[in-house]
Design a protein around this motif. Sequence first.
Motif, short mmCIF file in Angstrom:
data_model
loop_
_atom_site.label_atom_id
_atom_site.label_comp_id
_atom_site.label_asym_id
_atom_site.label_seq_id
_atom_site.Cartn_x
_atom_site.Cartn_y
_atom_site.Cartn_z
N MET A 25 51.04 43.87 103.13
CA MET A 25 50.88 44.23 104.54
C MET A 25 49.47 43.94 105.01
O MET A 25 48.56 43.78 104.21
N HIS A 26 49.32 43.89 106.31
CA HIS A 26 48.00 43.85 106.92
C HIS A 26 47.62 45.27 107.30
O HIS A 26 48.50 46.11 107.56
N TYR A 27 46.34 45.55 107.31
CA TYR A 27 45.86 46.86 107.73
C TYR A 27 44.52 46.73 108.43
O TYR A 27 43.81 45.73 108.27
N ILE A 28 44.20 47.74 109.22
CA ILE A 28 42.89 47.87 109.85
C ILE A 28 42.42 49.29 109.58
O ILE A 28 43.14 50.25 109.85
N GLY A 29 41.24 49.43 109.02
CA GLY A 29 40.64 50.75 108.79
C GLY A 29 39.64 51.04 109.89
O GLY A 29 38.71 50.27 110.12
N THR A 30 39.84 52.15 110.61
CA THR A 30 38.91 52.56 111.67
C THR A 30 38.52 54.02 111.48
O THR A 30 39.27 54.79 110.89
N ALA A 40 39.38 45.38 107.45
CA ALA A 40 40.64 44.82 107.97
C ALA A 40 41.07 43.64 107.10
O ALA A 40 40.27 42.76 106.82
N SER A 41 42.32 43.65 106.72
CA SER A 41 42.83 42.56 105.88
C SER A 41 42.86 41.23 106.65
O SER A 41 42.62 40.18 106.07
N GLY A 72 59.23 47.36 109.64
CA GLY A 72 58.60 47.96 110.80
C GLY A 72 57.08 47.84 110.79
O GLY A 72 56.48 47.27 109.89
N ARG A 73 56.49 48.41 111.84
CA ARG A 73 55.04 48.44 111.95
C ARG A 73 54.64 49.86 112.33
O ARG A 73 55.14 50.42 113.31
N GLN A 74 53.77 50.46 111.51
CA GLN A 74 53.36 51.84 111.73
C GLN A 74 51.84 51.97 111.73
O GLN A 74 51.13 51.13 111.20
N THR A 75 51.38 53.08 112.31
CA THR A 75 49.98 53.47 112.22
C THR A 75 49.93 54.76 111.43
O THR A 75 50.68 55.70 111.73
#
Length: 86
Positions: A25-30, A40-41, A72-75
């Motif tokens: 998966m791709h992710y963004i850490g904030t 962020a990947s 799906g896409r989740q946060t």
Amino acid sequence: MGVTKDIITPGDGTTYPKAGDKLTMHYIGTLASNGNKFDASRDRGRPFSFTIGVGQVIKGWISRWSYWESTGRQTLLTNSVKSWWV
């Protein structure tokens, strides 16, 4: 707050990962305090892959992996305690 999930795009409702599965998966850490991105990947040009149940990801991801719909896409929002490696 422990871990909360916000569904951005629903998955198929039938395909969920299980222990031993490899997820990619791709992710963004904030940061919750100011929204600043710290990782962020996509910035590296490739998705992140890991195997469930073998200690490769933070506690916040482990506590919710069985609820991730594969398509799906989740946060996920995690508190600082669950944002550390296991």
